[in-house]
Design a protein around this motif. Structure first.
Motif, mmCIF file in Angstrom:
data_model
loop_
_atom_site.group_PDB
_atom_site.id
_atom_site.type_symbol
_atom_site.label_atom_id
_atom_site.label_comp_id
_atom_site.label_asym_id
_atom_site.label_seq_id
_atom_site.Cartn_x
_atom_site.Cartn_y
_atom_site.Cartn_z
ATOM 1 N N GLN A 1 1.791 7.004 16.037
ATOM 2 C CA GLN A 1 2.866 7.586 15.246
ATOM 3 C C GLN A 1 3.644 8.561 16.123
ATOM 4 N N GLN B 1 -1.492 -3.463 8.991
ATOM 5 C CA GLN B 1 -0.508 -3.103 7.993
ATOM 6 C C GLN B 1 0.777 -2.664 8.692
ATOM 7 N N TYR C 1 0.768 5.412 0.893
ATOM 8 C CA TYR C 1 0.030 6.480 1.555
ATOM 9 C C TYR C 1 0.833 7.772 1.447
ATOM 10 N N TYR D 1 0.855 -1.187 0.000
ATOM 11 C CA TYR D 1 0.000 0.000 0.000
ATOM 12 C C TYR D 1 0.892 1.239 0.000
ATOM 13 N N PHE E 1 -8.017 6.529 7.740
ATOM 14 C CA PHE E 1 -7.635 6.983 9.067
ATOM 15 C C PHE E 1 -8.547 8.096 9.572
ATOM 16 N N GLY E 2 -8.684 8.140 10.903
ATOM 17 C CA GLY E 2 -9.233 9.328 11.524
ATOM 18 C C GLY E 2 -8.178 10.420 11.487
ATOM 19 N N GLN F 1 -8.905 -0.420 13.692
ATOM 20 C CA GLN F 1 -7.521 -0.590 14.090
ATOM 21 C C GLN F 1 -7.031 0.702 14.731
ATOM 22 N N GLN G 1 -6.201 -4.428 16.806
ATOM 23 C CA GLN G 1 -7.346 -4.517 15.932
ATOM 24 C C GLN G 1 -8.524 -5.048 16.742
ATOM 25 N N PHE H 1 -3.947 7.264 15.968
ATOM 26 C CA PHE H 1 -4.925 7.220 14.889
ATOM 27 C C PHE H 1 -5.797 5.977 15.024
ATOM 28 N N ASP I 1 -3.495 13.166 8.492
ATOM 29 C CA ASP I 1 -3.513 11.715 8.586
ATOM 30 C C ASP I 1 -3.046 11.139 7.252
ATOM 31 N N PHE J 1 4.059 -0.453 8.374
ATOM 32 C CA PHE J 1 4.513 0.720 7.640
ATOM 33 C C PHE J 1 6.039 0.800 7.609
ATOM 34 N N ASP K 1 -6.431 -1.673 -5.201
ATOM 35 C CA ASP K 1 -7.325 -0.559 -4.899
ATOM 36 C C ASP K 1 -6.657 0.736 -5.344
ATOM 37 N N PRO L 1 3.507 5.285 11.249
ATOM 38 C CA PRO L 1 2.438 4.628 12.011
ATOM 39 C C PRO L 1 2.830 3.208 12.401
ATOM 40 N N TYR M 1 -5.636 -8.006 9.794
ATOM 41 C CA TYR M 1 -5.591 -7.034 8.714
ATOM 42 C C TYR M 1 -4.588 -5.921 8.939
ATOM 43 N N GLY N 1 -11.640 -6.896 4.590
ATOM 44 C CA GLY N 1 -10.415 -7.358 5.223
ATOM 45 C C GLY N 1 -9.135 -6.934 4.550
ATOM 46 N N TYR N 2 -9.173 -6.784 3.248
ATOM 47 C CA TYR N 2 -7.918 -6.528 2.548
ATOM 48 C C TYR N 2 -7.869 -5.161 1.900
ATOM 49 N N SER N 3 -8.784 -4.316 2.271
ATOM 50 C CA SER N 3 -8.804 -3.020 1.619
ATOM 51 C C SER N 3 -7.914 -2.059 2.379
ATOM 52 N N THR N 4 -7.925 -0.848 1.864
ATOM 53 C CA THR N 4 -7.054 0.171 2.431
ATOM 54 C C THR N 4 -7.545 0.637 3.782
ATOM 55 N N LEU N 5 -6.687 1.342 4.451
ATOM 56 C CA LEU N 5 -7.038 1.963 5.718
ATOM 57 C C LEU N 5 -7.538 3.375 5.470
ATOM 58 N N PHE O 1 1.267 -0.248 14.195
ATOM 59 C CA PHE O 1 0.033 -0.944 14.560
ATOM 60 C C PHE O 1 0.021 -1.241 16.058
ATOM 61 N N TYR P 1 -3.399 2.870 15.556
ATOM 62 C CA TYR P 1 -1.986 3.043 15.245
ATOM 63 C C TYR P 1 -1.437 4.200 16.078
#
Lengths: 115, 111
Positions: free
Chosen positions: B37, A104, A35, A33, B101-102, B33, B48, B88, A42, A106, A56, B43, A102, B95-99, B45, B35
């Protein structure tokens, strides 16, 4: 433990130049991914790849392109750079197929400054 | 996708005080999730949450997922200077898509 590797860590370019950012995911991770994080913001998703295919697509400008290679490393190519492209660019990776896991991982990021 | 709302934006506490950050969504979340930073860092993890009403603890950190799976919180007991950073929450649509973030909560801890 091995982590995500990104290079270069810092990059200074002028407007209208091109830049290439590289990402080496954690071994056995098959999904990458990208970002973009502006100052005080964010992380914003740009694009992702699974098994070398685009998975995606987020808010990636048409001036940017990316790909994932056979060794799973990925490159983000940025052309006609603008001042607003100055940001931290993070690569993250994970492994599909890990049920209910799930998270990630970084990389340290590439700080791009466009002057 | 619609972003999760995170509050507060910023909090400054004295070492030893507690800290809480909240995440809210207008839609039901499949998972959330968290994170952390650190300043100048990337970030990392933390946790979850998947199940309705789930509560998970990591030493001084307590994470909760609401019964309706529309909100989540992170509570730190007795903050330390090492807790400094931006926290964050992030959602995934599948399940496999992007994050997504707030906006994050920046925590500053004074000794």
């Amino acid at each position: 433990a091995a982590g995500v590797i990104q290079s270069p860590r810092h990059l200074i370019k002028e407007k209208r130049e091109t830049a290439t950012l590289k990402c080496y995911p954690i071994p056995r991770h098959d999904t990458v991914y990208w970002y973009q994080q502006g100052p005080g913001q964010d992380p914003q998703f740009l694009i992702s790849f699974y098994e070398k295919m685009q998975s995606d697509k987020g808010s990636i400008p048409d001036r940017f392109s990316a790909q994932q290679f056979s060794d799973y490393h990925s490159e983000l190519n940025m052309s006609s750079l603008e001042l607003g492209d100055s940001a931290l660019y993070f690569c993250a990776s994970n492994q599909r197929g890990r049920l209910y896991s799930y998270e990630q991982y970084f990389g340290p990021g590439t700080r791009l400054t466009v002057t | 996708g619609q972003q999760v709302m995170q509050i507060p934006q910023y909090q400054h506490v004295q070492e030893g005080e507690d800290f809480t950050t909240y995440c809210n969504s207008s839609t039901t979340l499949s998972n959330i999730q968290w994170y952390k930073q650190r300043p100048g860092g990337h970030p990392v993890f933390l946790i979850q949450l998947v199940k309705s009403g789930e509560v998970k603890k990591q030493k001084r950190l307590t994470f909760q997922f609401g019964e309706a799976k529309k909100n989540s919180s992170l509570h730190i007991t007795a903050t330390q200077t090492t807790d400094v950073g931006t926290y964050f929450c992030a959602k995934t649509v599948s399940g496999y898509s992007t994050l997504t973030f707030g906006k994050g909560t920046m925590l500053l801890v004074s000794p």
